[in-house]
Design a protein around this motif. Sequence first.
Motif, PDB file in Angstrom:
ATOM      1  N   PHE A 141       8.219   8.887   7.517  1.00  0.00           N
ATOM      2  CA  PHE A 141       7.986   8.898   6.075  1.00  0.00           C
ATOM      3  C   PHE A 141       9.254   9.321   5.337  1.00  0.00           C
ATOM      4  O   PHE A 141       9.671   8.685   4.363  1.00  0.00           O
ATOM      5  CB  PHE A 141       6.832   9.847   5.746  1.00  0.00           C
ATOM      6  CG  PHE A 141       6.409   9.847   4.300  1.00  0.00           C
ATOM      7  CD1 PHE A 141       5.409   9.007   3.862  1.00  0.00           C
ATOM      8  CD2 PHE A 141       7.026  10.691   3.379  1.00  0.00           C
ATOM      9  CE1 PHE A 141       5.015   9.004   2.526  1.00  0.00           C
ATOM     10  CE2 PHE A 141       6.649  10.692   2.046  1.00  0.00           C
ATOM     11  CZ  PHE A 141       5.634   9.843   1.622  1.00  0.00           C
ATOM     12  N   MET A 142       9.897  10.380   5.813  1.00  0.00           N
ATOM     13  CA  MET A 142      11.112  10.863   5.162  1.00  0.00           C
ATOM     14  C   MET A 142      12.276   9.905   5.345  1.00  0.00           C
ATOM     15  O   MET A 142      13.149   9.806   4.476  1.00  0.00           O
ATOM     16  CB  MET A 142      11.475  12.247   5.678  1.00  0.00           C
ATOM     17  CG  MET A 142      10.568  13.358   5.171  1.00  0.00           C
ATOM     18  SD  MET A 142      10.418  13.401   3.357  1.00  0.00           S
ATOM     19  CE  MET A 142      12.134  13.546   2.858  1.00  0.00           C
ATOM     20  N   VAL A 143      12.318   9.181   6.462  1.00  0.00           N
ATOM     21  CA  VAL A 143      13.353   8.154   6.640  1.00  0.00           C
ATOM     22  C   VAL A 143      13.248   7.124   5.518  1.00  0.00           C
ATOM     23  O   VAL A 143      14.260   6.737   4.905  1.00  0.00           O
ATOM     24  CB  VAL A 143      13.221   7.480   8.018  1.00  0.00           C
ATOM     25  CG1 VAL A 143      14.035   6.182   8.066  1.00  0.00           C
ATOM     26  CG2 VAL A 143      13.708   8.417   9.116  1.00  0.00           C
ATOM     27  N   SER A 365      -6.487   7.239  -7.800  1.00  0.00           N
ATOM     28  CA  SER A 365      -6.765   7.577  -6.400  1.00  0.00           C
ATOM     29  C   SER A 365      -5.468   7.903  -5.673  1.00  0.00           C
ATOM     30  O   SER A 365      -5.430   8.809  -4.828  1.00  0.00           O
ATOM     31  CB  SER A 365      -7.491   6.424  -5.701  1.00  0.00           C
ATOM     32  OG  SER A 365      -6.684   5.252  -5.648  1.00  0.00           O
ATOM     33  N   ALA A 366      -4.389   7.180  -5.995  1.00  0.00           N
ATOM     34  CA  ALA A 366      -3.103   7.475  -5.376  1.00  0.00           C
ATOM     35  C   ALA A 366      -2.612   8.857  -5.781  1.00  0.00           C
ATOM     36  O   ALA A 366      -2.165   9.654  -4.933  1.00  0.00           O
ATOM     37  CB  ALA A 366      -2.082   6.404  -5.770  1.00  0.00           C
ATOM     38  N   MET A 367      -2.691   9.169  -7.059  1.00  0.00           N
ATOM     39  CA  MET A 367      -2.239  10.480  -7.528  1.00  0.00           C
ATOM     40  C   MET A 367      -3.095  11.597  -6.932  1.00  0.00           C
ATOM     41  O   MET A 367      -2.570  12.635  -6.509  1.00  0.00           O
ATOM     42  CB  MET A 367      -2.269  10.526  -9.050  1.00  0.00           C
ATOM     43  CG  MET A 367      -1.260   9.592  -9.711  1.00  0.00           C
ATOM     44  SD  MET A 367      -1.446   9.474 -11.512  1.00  0.00           S
ATOM     45  CE  MET A 367      -1.002  11.142 -12.023  1.00  0.00           C
ATOM     46  N   ALA A 368      -4.398  11.380  -6.875  1.00  0.00           N
ATOM     47  CA  ALA A 368      -5.291  12.403  -6.323  1.00  0.00           C
ATOM     48  C   ALA A 368      -5.040  12.611  -4.836  1.00  0.00           C
ATOM     49  O   ALA A 368      -5.040  13.753  -4.352  1.00  0.00           O
ATOM     50  CB  ALA A 368      -6.749  11.998  -6.564  1.00  0.00           C
ATOM     51  N   ALA A 388       6.103  14.867  -5.957  1.00  0.00           N
ATOM     52  CA  ALA A 388       7.028  13.768  -6.251  1.00  0.00           C
ATOM     53  C   ALA A 388       6.276  12.448  -6.335  1.00  0.00           C
ATOM     54  O   ALA A 388       6.546  11.626  -7.223  1.00  0.00           O
ATOM     55  CB  ALA A 388       8.111  13.696  -5.176  1.00  0.00           C
ATOM     56  N   LEU A 389       5.332  12.245  -5.436  1.00  0.00           N
ATOM     57  CA  LEU A 389       4.524  11.020  -5.475  1.00  0.00           C
ATOM     58  C   LEU A 389       3.660  10.974  -6.740  1.00  0.00           C
ATOM     59  O   LEU A 389       3.508   9.918  -7.371  1.00  0.00           O
ATOM     60  CB  LEU A 389       3.640  10.943  -4.228  1.00  0.00           C
ATOM     61  CG  LEU A 389       4.387  10.636  -2.920  1.00  0.00           C
ATOM     62  CD1 LEU A 389       3.523  10.998  -1.720  1.00  0.00           C
ATOM     63  CD2 LEU A 389       4.792   9.170  -2.852  1.00  0.00           C
ATOM     64  N   VAL A 390       3.088  12.116  -7.112  1.00  0.00           N
ATOM     65  CA  VAL A 390       2.295  12.172  -8.347  1.00  0.00           C
ATOM     66  C   VAL A 390       3.164  11.823  -9.553  1.00  0.00           C
ATOM     67  O   VAL A 390       2.778  11.022 -10.418  1.00  0.00           O
ATOM     68  CB  VAL A 390       1.673  13.569  -8.521  1.00  0.00           C
ATOM     69  CG1 VAL A 390       1.035  13.713  -9.906  1.00  0.00           C
ATOM     70  CG2 VAL A 390       0.623  13.830  -7.444  1.00  0.00           C
ATOM     71  N   PHE A 416       2.944  -0.632  -6.614  1.00  0.00           N
ATOM     72  CA  PHE A 416       2.016  -0.815  -5.499  1.00  0.00           C
ATOM     73  C   PHE A 416       2.575  -0.207  -4.212  1.00  0.00           C
ATOM     74  O   PHE A 416       1.811   0.329  -3.396  1.00  0.00           O
ATOM     75  CB  PHE A 416       1.694  -2.297  -5.323  1.00  0.00           C
ATOM     76  CG  PHE A 416       0.607  -2.775  -6.230  1.00  0.00           C
ATOM     77  CD1 PHE A 416      -0.668  -3.024  -5.747  1.00  0.00           C
ATOM     78  CD2 PHE A 416       0.834  -2.964  -7.588  1.00  0.00           C
ATOM     79  CE1 PHE A 416      -1.700  -3.447  -6.581  1.00  0.00           C
ATOM     80  CE2 PHE A 416      -0.173  -3.391  -8.434  1.00  0.00           C
ATOM     81  CZ  PHE A 416      -1.446  -3.636  -7.936  1.00  0.00           C
ATOM     82  N   MET A 417       3.875  -0.259  -4.012  1.00  0.00           N
ATOM     83  CA  MET A 417       4.453   0.376  -2.831  1.00  0.00           C
ATOM     84  C   MET A 417       4.264   1.890  -2.885  1.00  0.00           C
ATOM     85  O   MET A 417       3.864   2.507  -1.885  1.00  0.00           O
ATOM     86  CB  MET A 417       5.940   0.032  -2.717  1.00  0.00           C
ATOM     87  CG  MET A 417       6.630   0.690  -1.529  1.00  0.00           C
ATOM     88  SD  MET A 417       8.346   0.167  -1.286  1.00  0.00           S
ATOM     89  CE  MET A 417       9.100   0.780  -2.813  1.00  0.00           C
ATOM     90  N   VAL A 418       4.532   2.505  -4.032  1.00  0.00           N
ATOM     91  CA  VAL A 418       4.384   3.952  -4.155  1.00  0.00           C
ATOM     92  C   VAL A 418       2.915   4.357  -4.031  1.00  0.00           C
ATOM     93  O   VAL A 418       2.591   5.402  -3.441  1.00  0.00           O
ATOM     94  CB  VAL A 418       4.989   4.449  -5.476  1.00  0.00           C
ATOM     95  CG1 VAL A 418       4.694   5.939  -5.694  1.00  0.00           C
ATOM     96  CG2 VAL A 418       6.498   4.226  -5.478  1.00  0.00           C
ATOM     97  N   ALA A 419       1.995   3.544  -4.553  1.00  0.00           N
ATOM     98  CA  ALA A 419       0.566   3.835  -4.374  1.00  0.00           C
ATOM     99  C   ALA A 419       0.220   3.878  -2.890  1.00  0.00           C
ATOM    100  O   ALA A 419      -0.527   4.757  -2.432  1.00  0.00           O
ATOM    101  CB  ALA A 419      -0.278   2.793  -5.099  1.00  0.00           C
ATOM    102  N   GLY A 420       0.755   2.921  -2.127  1.00  0.00           N
ATOM    103  CA  GLY A 420       0.530   2.934  -0.693  1.00  0.00           C
ATOM    104  C   GLY A 420       1.142   4.157  -0.027  1.00  0.00           C
ATOM    105  O   GLY A 420       0.555   4.727   0.907  1.00  0.00           O
ATOM    106  N   LEU A 421       2.309   4.598  -0.500  1.00  0.00           N
ATOM    107  CA  LEU A 421       2.939   5.793   0.062  1.00  0.00           C
ATOM    108  C   LEU A 421       2.101   7.045  -0.213  1.00  0.00           C
ATOM    109  O   LEU A 421       2.085   7.975   0.601  1.00  0.00           O
ATOM    110  CB  LEU A 421       4.342   5.965  -0.518  1.00  0.00           C
ATOM    111  CG  LEU A 421       5.378   4.931  -0.089  1.00  0.00           C
ATOM    112  CD1 LEU A 421       6.718   5.201  -0.775  1.00  0.00           C
ATOM    113  CD2 LEU A 421       5.547   4.912   1.416  1.00  0.00           C
ATOM    114  N   CYS A 422       1.410   7.068  -1.340  1.00  0.00           N
ATOM    115  CA  CYS A 422       0.496   8.192  -1.613  1.00  0.00           C
ATOM    116  C   CYS A 422      -0.604   8.232  -0.559  1.00  0.00           C
ATOM    117  O   CYS A 422      -0.960   9.314  -0.053  1.00  0.00           O
ATOM    118  CB  CYS A 422      -0.119   8.045  -3.007  1.00  0.00           C
ATOM    119  SG  CYS A 422       1.027   8.272  -4.379  1.00  0.00           S
TER     120      CYS A 422
END
Length: 439
Positions: A141-143, A365-368, A388-390, A416-422
């Motif tokens: 994930f960090m990579v 849902s991603a933020m939560a 950071a994701l929020v 959409f990519m960041v939502a998936g990362l959440c």
Amino acid sequence: MASAATPREMTAARSSQLSPPDGVTVLTCFAVLLYLVPADRRIEALGGAGAPAYLVALVALLWWAWHHLQKPAASGRQQLQWVRVAAFLFVGACLASYAKAALTALPAADISVADLGLVRIAALVGILLVANDAIGSEDRFMVLIRRLTLFAGLYATLGLFQFFTGMSIVDTWQIPGLSGPGENGIGARSGFVRSAATATHPLEYAVVLTMMLPFCLTVAIRDRSRPAFLRWFPVAVITLSTVLSVTRSALLAMAAVYLVLFPSWPPVVRRAAGATLALGAVAVYVAVPGMAGTILGMFSANDSSITSRTDSYDEAIQFFLVSPFVGRGFGTFLPAYRILDNQYLVSAVEIGIVGVLALLAIVFSAMAAAYSSRRLYAEEPMKAMGLALVASMLAGSLNFALFDAFAFPQACGTVFMVAGLCGAYANIGRNPAMPSGLS
């Protein structure tokens, strides 16, 4: 006595042991193509569906689907993944609006755009699902996060070069197999260059900058595995690029990012950040005459872009009332009808109340998921990555209210990519020993 294996047999044996690429590799390829290739370039024979990043996203969706078709049924109760559920609800809403469009006497051009819209939705949801399900560990994930901060720093640097030189550069790039008008790169407002890097429009450029800024800040402050210059360079160029972008939405989103992250920083970092921002504001005021007045003018009641947005509401409501529940079809509200500069309003017209609620479900849902999963991590930088994701999703969702984001591939691809990362952040926290690859 067994005979020695031939070189061909040894190569075949090694190939059979190779593991398929994990989600980080796929998402890295997607990000490189999304941010490095100018947004208006595509494979000409495929038309609107020929953007390289979106082709990778479609392949990613097929990879995800094939894996789940082959995956044996899991025993026991599984944790409900709300980001994935929201994505499926959004797909269902878009399919319902497509069916409505097919049964309605729309112009031929609108029907064609509706077909392309389904392809775009498949690509966006595909990259969300791979990001959600195919990152197997904190290290991987960090990579990916570190790679995204590097891409964002280079992206912002290109924008700064455009601002100070007035040259697009991007319109001269020749990429084999890809074609496009080559007209993206820079714009102008109040006598200042509005950079766009490789984006279609300065607003799209602003979305990418502000959504990447929280990751850059968190890596710079919490991740000591890299030299200080590599950590702070993306923060510096993104913040400066955002201030010089002459874009209201970028400034609002950047302010939201700092408001979310600032309270979580150690006191010494907060003091240093406040002093740096103040000195930076003075430096911009001195080095770029007229910029301060231009920024203040963008927030005045007489700004023409604000007036054009508010004047569109009545017309948008008339379109919305024709089919309030499922809309007229994703992508069918063309600029020829009206440019609303509000993705939520456009979505209300195209996919109705159901679609807007599904889109908001992805955001919330991603933020939560990211916010609630912070307690699952004990060590930095992963613990801080939740906020950071929020902040990143908040920046993206704010920008959705200020321009028609789904018309711009880099903006909606990033959201959409960041939502998936959440979702991935929550999954890794619940299953820290999860193997690499699709789960």
